[in-house]
Design an enzyme around this catalytic site. Structure first.
Site, mmCIF file in Angstrom:
data_model
loop_
_atom_site.group_PDB
_atom_site.id
_atom_site.type_symbol
_atom_site.label_atom_id
_atom_site.label_comp_id
_atom_site.label_asym_id
_atom_site.label_seq_id
_atom_site.Cartn_x
_atom_site.Cartn_y
_atom_site.Cartn_z
ATOM 1 C CG ASN A 1 19.039 -59.846 105.083
ATOM 2 O OD1 ASN A 1 19.427 -60.885 104.564
ATOM 3 N ND2 ASN A 1 17.845 -59.749 105.626
ATOM 4 C CD GLU B 1 16.842 -59.620 110.070
ATOM 5 O OE1 GLU B 1 16.456 -60.378 110.997
ATOM 6 O OE2 GLU B 1 16.124 -59.290 109.115
ATOM 7 C CB CYS C 1 19.953 -53.434 103.679
ATOM 8 S SG CYS C 1 18.363 -52.886 104.312
ATOM 9 C CD GLU D 1 19.833 -53.477 99.175
ATOM 10 O OE1 GLU D 1 19.924 -53.945 100.331
ATOM 11 O OE2 GLU D 1 18.771 -53.441 98.544
#
Ligand code: THU
Length: 138
Positions: free
Chosen positions: A54, A56, A65, A67
């Site tokens: 991840n 941010e 994320c 993914e």
């Protein structure tokens, strides 16, 4: 080590090896706002593995994320279909993909993608039942 519940769905698959790759990816997470580091790893149908962490942002809502990075790497490195997936927290514990990321996994692996969940190995058709997907647009 005891086998993962549900791993008879693909006997012999090295789930712990895949989790180790997710843990390694988690070590690259950039999560200064939530302090919740995530790593993800998946096997591709041609034998490749892809990973993500991840990332941010000061604008909290645009966090990526783990993914997202994984799916980007899938396409960057030749595409294909995801066959096995796991994501972990910073303690290496298996966590569930968030709702949005279940949709990403569905698009790139479909019903038969095996996912190591908090309650064992499950097909994506159990992780995201009655999913909306590419077939609905056909
Ligand atoms: N996160 C992921 O990377 N994947 C998930 O499936 C669940 C949530 C991240 C997003 C955010 O950076 C942090 O975890 C806390 O929500």
């Amino acid at each position: 080590m005891a086998s993962v519940e549900g791993s008879e769905r693909d006997p012999g698959f090295d789930w712990e090896g895949l989790r180790a790759l997710a843990v390694e990816a988690m070590g690259h997470a950039y999560a200064p706002y939530s302090d919740y580091q995530v790593g993800a790893a998946a096997r591709v149908d041609d034998g490749r593995t892809v990973v993500g962490c991840n990332v941010e942002n000061a604008a909290y809502g645009v966090a990526l994320c783990a993914e997202c990075g994984l799916v980007s790497q899938l396409h960057l490195t030749g595409g294909g279909r995801l066959t096995h997936f796991v994501c972990v927290n910073r303690d290496g514990e298996v966590i569930m993909p968030c709702g949005r990321c279940r949709q990403l996994l569905w698009e790139n692996g479909g019903a038969s993608l095996l996912c190591w969940t908090v309650s064992g190995i499950k097909g994506m058709d159990e992780v995201l039942p009655d999913a909306f997907g590419p077939d609905d647009l056909a």
